[in-house]
Scaffold this active site. Structure first.
Site, mmCIF file in Angstrom:
data_model
loop_
_atom_site.group_PDB
_atom_site.id
_atom_site.type_symbol
_atom_site.label_atom_id
_atom_site.label_comp_id
_atom_site.label_asym_id
_atom_site.label_seq_id
_atom_site.Cartn_x
_atom_site.Cartn_y
_atom_site.Cartn_z
ATOM 1 N N ASP A 144 0.688 -1.309 4.813
ATOM 2 C CA ASP A 144 0.369 -0.215 5.547
ATOM 3 C C ASP A 144 -0.946 0.454 4.961
ATOM 4 O OD1 ASP A 144 0.141 2.140 6.870
ATOM 5 O OD2 ASP A 144 1.591 3.220 5.429
ATOM 6 N N HIS B 297 0.942 -1.067 0.047
ATOM 7 C CA HIS B 297 -0.027 -0.115 -0.053
ATOM 8 C C HIS B 297 0.950 1.161 0.068
ATOM 9 C CE1 HIS B 297 -2.514 -3.242 1.517
ATOM 10 N NE2 HIS B 297 -3.645 -2.377 1.249
HETATM 11 C C1 LIG Z 1 -1.691 4.662 4.859
HETATM 12 S S1 LIG Z 1 -1.294 4.826 3.077
HETATM 13 C C2 LIG Z 1 0.092 4.264 2.439
HETATM 14 C C3 LIG Z 1 1.026 5.191 3.046
HETATM 15 C C4 LIG Z 1 2.406 4.674 2.422
HETATM 16 N N1 LIG Z 1 2.640 3.155 2.932
HETATM 17 C C5 LIG Z 1 3.471 5.509 3.347
HETATM 18 O O1 LIG Z 1 4.166 5.078 4.353
HETATM 19 O O2 LIG Z 1 4.068 6.512 2.752
HETATM 20 C C6 LIG Z 1 -2.347 3.600 1.949
HETATM 21 C C7 LIG Z 1 -2.536 3.494 0.646
HETATM 22 O O3 LIG Z 1 -3.154 2.351 0.244
HETATM 23 C C8 LIG Z 1 -3.840 2.364 -0.968
HETATM 24 N N2 LIG Z 1 -4.794 1.726 -0.933
HETATM 25 C C9 LIG Z 1 -5.995 0.973 -0.408
HETATM 26 N N3 LIG Z 1 -6.338 -0.184 -0.623
HETATM 27 C C10 LIG Z 1 -5.287 -0.812 -1.190
HETATM 28 C C11 LIG Z 1 -5.022 -1.873 -2.021
HETATM 29 N N4 LIG Z 1 -5.793 -2.967 -1.834
HETATM 30 N N5 LIG Z 1 -3.940 -2.390 -2.653
HETATM 31 C C12 LIG Z 1 -2.987 -1.315 -2.848
HETATM 32 N N6 LIG Z 1 -3.260 0.218 -2.481
HETATM 33 C C13 LIG Z 1 -4.469 0.166 -1.603
HETATM 34 C C14 LIG Z 1 -4.692 3.920 -0.504
HETATM 35 O O4 LIG Z 1 -5.014 4.477 -1.811
HETATM 36 C C15 LIG Z 1 -3.675 4.688 0.163
HETATM 37 O O5 LIG Z 1 -2.838 5.527 -0.813
#
Ligand SMILES: C[S@@+](CC[C@H](N)C(=O)[O-])C[C@H]1O[C@@H](n2cnc3c(N)ncnc32)[C@H](O)[C@@H]1O
Length: 301
Positions: A179, A42
């Protein structure tokens, strides 16, 4: 359609805990010769400006990373009285800004895929998953322009699904960063499935999971489920939490995200002593009320 955009939260107390831990894990893993694969399930947009309206709308970075920035000197060194884990995190931020056009003052805040891109070497690889159409597009541009030695790739797939076929990595050395935004109730269960799948396919791999401490049963049960999965497989783990104020965590009145936790499977042996020293300092520097607290537990065999 997902509405969560990490830009509104970048650099908050949860990012400080998660990214300081991530830096410690990656710096240890890159000390060994063998190539490393990082899968970021994520990824978010990859990079954020600390001075834009998105970041300042909620003021979250002001209550997070901004409270640590006066420890960074104008030449990029960090106040030597800071614990090593926080020194390394802040030094990474300063070096990242110098390398990626942020200049001497820290204006750019790297998200997890860009922290990996910055710290990894030529032989290493990052695979980042991001489903949000806007953040996916921003991430693509950010990774294309990143000053990085590593091989950087991305995909718009669901990260929970995308990670499985990548395990074990060819290099047999790797880290999964998981995440989610936990917008979907199913994210909590999917994280546990992902950890079990990782243990089955790549038992020696490290996994870093972040989660919010909020007043819902899925969040409350998650750390216990993660610890049980690791214990059943006979693997080491570390679980650290940071609460900066009363919040919807069951500890004290108030709403909003006041606390979060990180769980690390197969942590480097250096991580526990580093967190032991850093967490009380984070409570002091980021704590907002009498409910500020930290907890560290570990099973190291
Ligand atoms: C908390 S943020 C991530 C922040 C990043 N990991 C950081 O630490 O900079 C969560 C992200 O996951 C994305 N997201 C949500 N569900 C997802 C999935 N099933 N697969 C991939 N990305 C996803 C959202 O759009 C969001 O941008």
């Amino acid at each position: 359609m997902f509405s969560y955009r990490h830009a509104f939260h970048a650099g908050n107390h949860a990012d400080v805990l998660k990214h300081a831990t991530l830096v410690a894990v990656l710096q240890h893993l890159t000390q060994k010769e063998g190539a490393l694969s990082v899968v970021d399930t994520h990824a978010g947009a990859g990079m954020y400006r600390l001075d834009t309206s998105e970041a300042s709308t909620s003021g979250e970075a002001l209550e997070g990373i901004h409270k640590l920035l006066d420890q960074v000197n104008s030449n990029g060194t960090v106040n030597a009285s800071m614990p090593p884990l926080l020194q390394n995190y802040l030094q990474m931020l300063a070096a990242f800004n110098t390398r990626n056009g942020g200049g001497k003052t820290i204006k750019l805040y790297p998200g997890s895929p860009m922290i990996a891109a910055h710290l990894l070497r030529k032989k290493d690889r990052v695979m980042a998953f991001e489903v949000h159409p806007t953040d996916h597009r921003v991430l693509r541009g950010t990774l294309e322009q990143a000053q990085s030695d590593a091989n950087l790739q991305m995909d718009r797939r669901n990260g929970f699904e995308g990670v499985t076929p990548l395990l074990p990595p060819v290099s047999r050395r790797g880290l999964v960063i998981c995440d989610p935004s936990y917008e979907l109730k199913t994210d909590y269960a999917d994280v546990v499935v992902m950890l079990n799948e990782s243990l089955k396919r790549f038992a020696t791999g490290s996994v870093l999971i972040w989660y919010p401490i909020v007043g819902r049963s899925e969040a409350h049960d998650l750390p216990r489920k993660l610890k049980n999965a690791a214990d059943k497989a006979g693997k080491d783990w570390i679980h650290a939490t940071l609460q900066v104020r009363a919040g919807s965590s069951g500890q004290g009145p108030g709403g909003g995200l006041g606390a979060s936790g990180v769980f690390v499977l197969n942590p480097p042996y250096t991580l526990k002593p580093q967190l032991e020293e850093a967490l009380p300092v984070l409570v002091k520097m980021l704590g907002q009320d009498k409910y500020a607290a930290q907890k560290l537990e570990a099973k190291i065999r």
